[in-house]
Scaffold this active site. Structure first.
Site, PDB file in Angstrom:
ATOM      1  N   HIS A 302      31.793  19.699 -23.081  1.00  0.00           N
ATOM      2  CA  HIS A 302      30.749  19.154 -22.195  1.00  0.00           C
ATOM      3  C   HIS A 302      31.097  19.488 -20.747  1.00  0.00           C
ATOM      4  CE1 HIS A 302      27.468  16.643 -20.947  1.00  0.00           C
ATOM      5  NE2 HIS A 302      28.261  15.837 -20.259  1.00  0.00           N
ATOM      6  N   HIS A 339      24.384  22.329 -14.820  1.00  0.00           N
ATOM      7  CA  HIS A 339      24.162  21.291 -15.835  1.00  0.00           C
ATOM      8  C   HIS A 339      22.666  21.136 -16.083  1.00  0.00           C
ATOM      9  CE1 HIS A 339      24.515  17.945 -18.341  1.00  0.00           C
ATOM     10  NE2 HIS A 339      25.301  17.150 -17.629  1.00  0.00           N
ATOM     11  N   PHE A 399      24.738   9.857 -19.761  1.00  0.00           N
ATOM     12  CA  PHE A 399      24.598   8.531 -19.178  1.00  0.00           C
ATOM     13  C   PHE A 399      24.070   7.557 -20.233  1.00  0.00           C
ATOM     14  CE2 PHE A 399      23.796   9.913 -14.471  1.00  0.00           C
ATOM     15  CZ  PHE A 399      25.102  10.343 -14.390  1.00  0.00           C
TER      16      PHE A 399
END
Length: 411
Positions: A302, A339, A399
Site C-alpha cells: 500500500h 495515490h 481511512f
C-alpha cells in the site's frame, strides 16, 4: 467445489499513461506521474499543495462529447478503463445475466457535486443540470460500465476509502465462486484533484508539500517522506472462471486466487500502528489460496509515503512473514502513480498481474535513504522474479480502518 478464476483483460488510464500497457511501461522506466498544477484556482485559493499526479491524457480526448457531458470525471475514467479491459479480454460472449460489475470509488463525483453547488449559488436553481444527481452518485462509474456492457447479473459499488478497489476485486472473486456470474469486470476509479480535497488532505497533514520537486515528492519508505501525492485515473480487470476462459480461447494473464477484508476499528484516519487487522487480512488471503507465507514471491505494498502509514504496514508485514519479509521483493508503485484513492488498489492489482506475467517486480522510485525502522527488501530497479511458480499479494488500507488484500498466481 472451488473454481479457478483467472484474469483475461486489463485496462487503465493513469498518471503514467492512457492505457494499461503505457502505464506499465512508464512504471518500469521509473517515470513519475506527478507534476505542478497549472489551473488558476491553485493560486487564487492559495492552496498549500500545488501539485498532483494528473491523468496523463484528458478523458475528453478518449470519449465522445456526449459522454463527457453526462458523466462525472470519475465515471469517464471508469468507462475508458472498462472498455479497454473488455476489448483486451476479447469482448467475451456472455449472457448479460451472467455478466457482473464490481466497481469502486473512494470519493465519487466530487467535481459534479461542487460544480453544481457553485452553479446554484451563483446562477440559481434553474441552471443546475438535471443530470447532477446521477453524475455525482458513487455508483455512477459502475453504472456507466454496466450499461455500456449490458451487465445484468448485478452492478455493485464498494466505497471503503483507499481499500475500495481491492475490496471490489475480493467481491468479484466471491461472486464468481458463489455462482452469481461467469464474468466480472472489476476495478476502481477516482477523480478528486479538486481544490477542496486538496485543501482537506493538506489540512490533515496527509499530502506531501514538496511543491518545488513534484516528481520526487512521493517517497515510500524514505526517511524524508512527508505524505502522499494525490492521483487520479482508473483501472479494470476482467475476471472469469478458467473453464469459461478456456472454452472461448481467451488469453490468460494470471490466476486470481482470492482475497480478504478486515477492519481495524481503531481510528477514522490513522492505521492501527500494530497492524494486527491488516496482518489478519494478509494471512487469511494466503491461507484461503491454499498457500503458505513461504510461497509469497512478491508484494505490491500500500505504501502511501506517509510517516505513520508506511510504518504500520511494515509492522503488519513483519507479523505475517517474520524475518522472511527481509527477502521478499516489495514494490511501492504509488511513488510513480501517486495515490489514486479508490482506484489505487485496482491499478496496483493490475501491476501485480503484469509483474507475474512478465516475471519482473516494478521499481519504487524516489527511495534515496531507506528508513532504518523499515527493514524491507524494496525494489528500486526492475528486478527479475525468477523461474517456477510465482505467488504475489497486493495490499490496500483506507481511512476508517479498512483493510483489503488480494492474491495472484502466475499461469
Amino acid at each position: 467445489m472451488t473454481k479457478k478464476i483467472v484474469v483475461t483483460g486489463i485496462g487503465a488510464i493513469s498518471p503514467l499513461g492512457a492505457t494499461a500497457a503505457d502505464s506499465w511501461a512508464a512504471l518500469l522506466a521509473g517515470e513519475s506521474g506527478a507534476s505542478a498544477l497549472l489551473q488558476p484556482w491553485v493560486e487564487e485559493l492559495a492552496l498549500p499543495v500545488k501539485f498532483a499526479a494528473q491523468s496523463r491524457v484528458l478523458a475528453s480526448d478518449l470519449l465522445e462529447r456526449h459522454e463527457t457531458k453526462r458523466l462525472d470525471p470519475s465515471s469517464q475514467f471508469a468507462l475508458i478503463a472498462g472498455r479497454e479491459a473488455w476489448a483486451d479480454a476479447g469482448q467475451p460472449e456472455v449472457e448479460p445475466e451472467r455478466l457482473m460489475v464490481d466497481w469502486s470509488t473512494g470519493i465519487g463525483g466530487v467535481w459534479t457535486l461542487l460544480d453544481a453547488w457553485d452553479t446554484l449559488r451563483e446562477r440559481g436553481p434553474r441552471r443546475v443540470l438535471p443530470m447532477t444527481v446521477p453524475m455525482l452518485m458513487p455508483n455512477g462509474p459502475a453504472a456507466a460500465i454496466g450499461m455500456d456492457l449490458h451487465a445484468r447479473a448485478g452492478i455493485h459499488t464498494v466505497v471503503s476509502a483507499c481499500a475500495s478497489s481491492t475490496e471490489a476485486l475480493v467481491n468479484a472473486y466471491n461472486h464468481i465462486q458463489s455462482g452469481l456470474a461467469d464474468v466480472v469486470i472489476a476495478g476502481g476509479s477516482e477523480a478528486a484533484i479538486h481544490p477542496l480535497p486538496i485543501a482537506s488532505f493538506a489540512a490533515m497533514q496527509a499530502l506531501s508539500k514538496r511543491n518545488d520537486e513534484p516528481a520526487t515528492a512521493s517517497r515510500p519508505y524514505d526517511i524524508s517522506r512527508d505524505g502522499f501525492v494525490l492521483g487520479e485515473g482508473a483501472a479494470a480487470l476482467v475476471v472469469e472462471t478458467e473453464e469459461h476462459a478456456k472454452a472461448r480461447g481467451a488469453h490468460i494473464y494470471a490466476e486470481l486466487v482470492g482475497g480478504s477484508v478486515t477492519s481495524d476499528a481503531y481510528h477514522i484516519t490513522a492505521p492501527d500502528p500494530e497492524g494486527s487487522a491488516a496482518a489478519r487480512a494478509m494471512k487469511a488471503t494466503i491461507e484461503g489460496a491454499g498457500a503458505s507465507v513461504s510461497d509469497v514471491n512478491h508484494i505490491n505494498a500500500h505504501a502511501t509515503s506517509t510517516p505513520v502509514g508506511d510504518i504500520a504496514e511494515y509492522n503488519a508485514l513483519r507479523r505475517v512473514f517474520g524475518d522472511a519479509v527481509d527477502s521478499i521483493p516489495v514494490s511501492a508503485t504509488k511513488a510513480s502513480t501517486g495515490h489514486l484513492l479508490g482506484g489505487a488498489g485496482a491499478i496496483e492489482a493490475l501491476f501485480t498481474v503484469k509483474a507475474l506475467q512478465e516475471r519482473v517486480a516494478p521499481p519504487t522510485i524516489n527511495l534515496t535513504q531507506q528508513d532504518p525502522e523499515i527493514g524491507l527488501d524494496v525494489v528500486t530497479a526492475p528486478r527479475e522474479l525468477g523461474a517456477g511458480d510465482l505467488f504475489a499479494i497486493s495490499n490496500s488500507f483506507g481511512f476508517g480502518g479498512h483493510n483489503a488484500v488480494v492474491a495472484f498466481r502466475n499461469v
